[in-house]
Design a protein around this motif. Structure first.
Motif, mmCIF file in Angstrom:
data_model
loop_
_atom_site.group_PDB
_atom_site.id
_atom_site.type_symbol
_atom_site.label_atom_id
_atom_site.label_comp_id
_atom_site.label_asym_id
_atom_site.label_seq_id
_atom_site.Cartn_x
_atom_site.Cartn_y
_atom_site.Cartn_z
ATOM 1 N N MET A 44 -73.674 -37.029 -16.231
ATOM 2 C CA MET A 44 -75.120 -37.023 -16.448
ATOM 3 C C MET A 44 -75.669 -38.426 -16.675
ATOM 4 O O MET A 44 -75.094 -39.225 -17.411
ATOM 5 N N LEU A 45 -76.820 -38.694 -16.049
ATOM 6 C CA LEU A 45 -77.578 -39.906 -16.315
ATOM 7 C C LEU A 45 -78.893 -39.504 -16.971
ATOM 8 O O LEU A 45 -79.663 -38.723 -16.411
ATOM 9 N N ASP A 46 -79.153 -40.030 -18.156
ATOM 10 C CA ASP A 46 -80.374 -39.746 -18.912
ATOM 11 C C ASP A 46 -81.277 -40.981 -18.821
ATOM 12 O O ASP A 46 -81.056 -41.981 -19.508
ATOM 13 N N ILE A 47 -82.299 -40.907 -17.953
ATOM 14 C CA ILE A 47 -83.172 -42.050 -17.702
ATOM 15 C C ILE A 47 -84.338 -42.043 -18.684
ATOM 16 O O ILE A 47 -84.887 -40.992 -19.003
ATOM 17 N N GLY A 48 -84.735 -43.242 -19.133
ATOM 18 C CA GLY A 48 -85.815 -43.318 -20.111
ATOM 19 C C GLY A 48 -85.414 -42.633 -21.396
ATOM 20 O O GLY A 48 -86.179 -41.870 -21.982
ATOM 21 N N VAL A 49 -84.208 -42.934 -21.858
ATOM 22 C CA VAL A 49 -83.617 -42.213 -22.988
ATOM 23 C C VAL A 49 -84.366 -42.447 -24.289
ATOM 24 O O VAL A 49 -84.265 -41.663 -25.226
ATOM 25 N N GLY A 50 -85.156 -43.537 -24.350
ATOM 26 C CA GLY A 50 -85.940 -43.791 -25.566
ATOM 27 C C GLY A 50 -85.064 -43.937 -26.788
ATOM 28 O O GLY A 50 -84.070 -44.655 -26.785
ATOM 29 N N GLY A 51 -85.423 -43.202 -27.835
ATOM 30 C CA GLY A 51 -84.650 -43.246 -29.069
ATOM 31 C C GLY A 51 -83.521 -42.235 -29.125
ATOM 32 O O GLY A 51 -82.950 -41.993 -30.190
#
Length: 263
Positions: A44-51
């Motif tokens: 999995m790639l979590d883009i714009g993961v933020g905090g």
């Protein structure tokens, strides 16, 4: 939209995201339940993961988890927050417009939540979607949310408040909001997408809004299929084009697959 990167690097914004509740929105939870049986086999790639709001849910279950964000400050938050909880996960500073560090067909699931894709222009969006498709394995899942253009007429309305001082401030804020967006407001009835100066963080964000039916057409043209739309309000699937054309949800979640025929 480089001003957006500057805004997401401000200390007050980083603090907000560091403290943001680690909860999934209703459509995210619907997608999570749908994919949960497959997660142990998924890279999995979590883009714009933020905090790291979504990290808590997906990282323990997937085969491999990488979170990226264009804000170095956000990645620093994630590294500090999760270094002892999920030592095997990776967080990297990376711009969705250039995913060249990742191999073609590598990921089984790409998530771009909380309207992160709306922080770039229409032209950059096309680049980003092509990059995302490239790194997806055949039949991989791609999920993202995007602001709904159809919700904007209500966004620009004046909303009455009982507190007189707060109401007065809201009037001044609304006046500035309309002045900054005059040209785009004139397009709301017919445009497929617009870019709006948002009223959060002292008007520091320039946000992309798209009509749901136009977003579906764009995804199909780029080689995504089996496209599902989910309501922000309750997480239910919007199965008919008539629903897409009339929904006033502030944003919509999209779940789709990579077209096998293009590999």
């Amino acid at each position: 939209m480089e001003t957006n990167l500057q805004t997401y690097s401000l200390p007050k914004v980083l603090t907000h995201y560091a403290r943001y509740s680690s909860q999934l929105q209703a459509p995210e939870y619907a997608v999570f339940k749908l994919l949960k049986p497959q997660l142990p086999k998924i890279k999995m790639l979590d883009i714009g993961v933020g905090g790291g709001r979504t990290t808590t849910f997906f990282a323990p279950l997937v085969k491999e988890y990488i979170g990226i964000d264009f804000s170095k400050g956000m990645i620093n938050i994630c590294n500090e927050k999760f270094k002892n909880i999920f030592p095997s996960v990776k967080f990297e500073v990376c711009d969705v417009r250039d995913l060249s560090r990742f191999s073609t067909g590598y990921f089984d699931f790409v998530l771009f939540s909380f309207n992160g894709i709306d922080n770039i222009t229409h032209e950059e969006r096309l680049i980003a979607l092509k990059e995302i498709k490239r790194i997806c394995a055949p039949n991989a899942y791609f999920c993202f949310s995007s602001h709904n253009l159809q919700s904007l007429p209500d966004f620009f309305k004046i909303h009455f408040r009982l507190h007189p001082v707060k109401f007065l401030k809201s009037l001044f804020g609304r006046k500035k909001l309309i002045e900054l967006n005059k040209e785009e407001i004139s397009k709301l009835s017919f445009a497929e997408y617009v870019n709006i100066y948002d009223d959060v963080y002292d008007f520091g964000l320039h946000t992309h809004y798209v009509r749901p039916s136009s977003q579906v057409d764009q995804l199909k043209e780029l080689g995504f299929n089996m496209i599902k739309l989910f309501s922000l309000e309750n997480g239910t699937e919007l199965t008919q084009p008539e629903q897409w054309n009339h929904t006033m949800d502030s944003w919509i979640y999209y779940l789709c697959n990579v077209d096998l025929m293009l590999y």
